[in-house]
Design a protein around this motif. Sequence first.
Motif, PDB file in Angstrom:
ATOM      1  N   LYS A  27     -11.932  10.773   4.736  1.00 48.31           N
ATOM      2  CA  LYS A  27     -11.042  11.476   3.809  1.00 48.31           C
ATOM      3  C   LYS A  27      -9.806  10.601   3.607  1.00 48.31           C
ATOM      4  O   LYS A  27      -9.179  10.187   4.581  1.00 48.31           O
ATOM      5  CB  LYS A  27     -10.662  12.850   4.363  1.00 48.31           C
ATOM      6  CG  LYS A  27     -11.847  13.780   4.517  1.00 48.31           C
ATOM      7  CD  LYS A  27     -11.437  15.189   4.892  1.00 48.31           C
ATOM      8  CE  LYS A  27     -11.007  15.273   6.334  1.00 48.31           C
ATOM      9  NZ  LYS A  27     -10.696  16.683   6.729  1.00 48.31           N
ATOM     10  N   VAL A  28      -9.475  10.328   2.347  1.00 47.71           N
ATOM     11  CA  VAL A  28      -8.415   9.367   2.041  1.00 47.71           C
ATOM     12  C   VAL A  28      -7.397   9.973   1.080  1.00 47.71           C
ATOM     13  O   VAL A  28      -7.767  10.590   0.069  1.00 47.71           O
ATOM     14  CB  VAL A  28      -8.997   8.086   1.405  1.00 47.71           C
ATOM     15  CG1 VAL A  28      -7.887   7.076   1.144  1.00 47.71           C
ATOM     16  CG2 VAL A  28     -10.059   7.466   2.295  1.00 47.71           C
ATOM     17  N   PHE A  29      -6.121   9.761   1.374  1.00 45.66           N
ATOM     18  CA  PHE A  29      -5.038  10.133   0.461  1.00 45.66           C
ATOM     19  C   PHE A  29      -4.345   8.870  -0.004  1.00 45.66           C
ATOM     20  O   PHE A  29      -3.949   8.025   0.811  1.00 45.66           O
ATOM     21  CB  PHE A  29      -4.037  11.043   1.166  1.00 45.66           C
ATOM     22  CG  PHE A  29      -2.814  11.356   0.346  1.00 45.66           C
ATOM     23  CD1 PHE A  29      -2.926  12.006  -0.866  1.00 45.66           C
ATOM     24  CD2 PHE A  29      -1.549  11.003   0.795  1.00 45.66           C
ATOM     25  CE1 PHE A  29      -1.790  12.293  -1.639  1.00 45.66           C
ATOM     26  CE2 PHE A  29      -0.418  11.285   0.045  1.00 45.66           C
ATOM     27  CZ  PHE A  29      -0.543  11.936  -1.175  1.00 45.66           C
ATOM     28  N   LEU A  30      -4.214   8.730  -1.322  1.00 44.72           N
ATOM     29  CA  LEU A  30      -3.496   7.605  -1.917  1.00 44.72           C
ATOM     30  C   LEU A  30      -2.223   8.150  -2.560  1.00 44.72           C
ATOM     31  O   LEU A  30      -2.267   8.745  -3.642  1.00 44.72           O
ATOM     32  CB  LEU A  30      -4.351   6.901  -2.972  1.00 44.72           C
ATOM     33  CG  LEU A  30      -5.592   6.170  -2.450  1.00 44.72           C
ATOM     34  CD1 LEU A  30      -6.804   7.096  -2.504  1.00 44.72           C
ATOM     35  CD2 LEU A  30      -5.869   4.940  -3.282  1.00 44.72           C
ATOM     36  N   PRO A  31      -1.076   7.997  -1.889  1.00 46.51           N
ATOM     37  CA  PRO A  31       0.179   8.473  -2.474  1.00 46.51           C
ATOM     38  C   PRO A  31       0.539   7.648  -3.698  1.00 46.51           C
ATOM     39  O   PRO A  31       0.179   6.477  -3.814  1.00 46.51           O
ATOM     40  CB  PRO A  31       1.190   8.270  -1.347  1.00 46.51           C
ATOM     41  CG  PRO A  31       0.605   7.196  -0.504  1.00 46.51           C
ATOM     42  CD  PRO A  31      -0.874   7.331  -0.591  1.00 46.51           C
TER      43      PRO A  31
END
Length: 235
Positions: free
Chosen positions: A117-121
Amino acid sequence: MAKKQDEKLMLAEQILEVRHVPSGSFLDVRGYVADYVRESGFLPHWKIDTNVVAFRDKPDKVQKEGAFAGYRSAGYFVYDPETRNLFVDRAGLFWRTIQKNQHYKLPALERFGARTKVFLPSEKTFDEINSDVYRIFYTDRAREVIGGKEKDVHFTIELQEQDFDVRVGGGPIHKGEVGRYLSFESKQFEKAGFFVDLDFYRTTELTHEDIPKLLRAAVDLTWSKVERLAAAIGV
């Protein structure tokens, strides 16, 4: 996740889970397995529950990494790894450690799974990211058929690629929202951004020796997809 000069900032949570045929003998040797893994130096703390031994890096809770061995499965997980190789290296080491234990034999395998699971701000607003996600995954014709103005666009796609079944989902994330999906904290969560969840799994022709190779292949494909999505959406 720390990044090189030319890499985007990505905050990730990753898990390996290998399910196997139920092992009744595991329930009789949980304490031995707990001590074996601790004495191997992999992780210093453990907790024994009814069907599983959970390992962690801190006495009271997982701060960065944890692992588990149970009567139905074994696996490893990490929060916000410093490098893209850490998950593969540490998960592979845990799998080899469990394989070497002399207290019970891992049964036949039923499912391999590697989930990231990846978050790219982003400096973009939520509405800007939302519009870009719609542009990539939908068409003007879809707008005509559905009607109205899209407020929050998400997608789920199931694929087959190489040796894996793959489930990919994601969408734009409001400021402060991604903490609902990831199990750690970061100042970057205050930003809007793009979230993607990739699950690579396989249920046939699995051997114990193949797990590290499958993990490497799945993670390489994962980061390739994340990079292409980030470039297409512009985050």
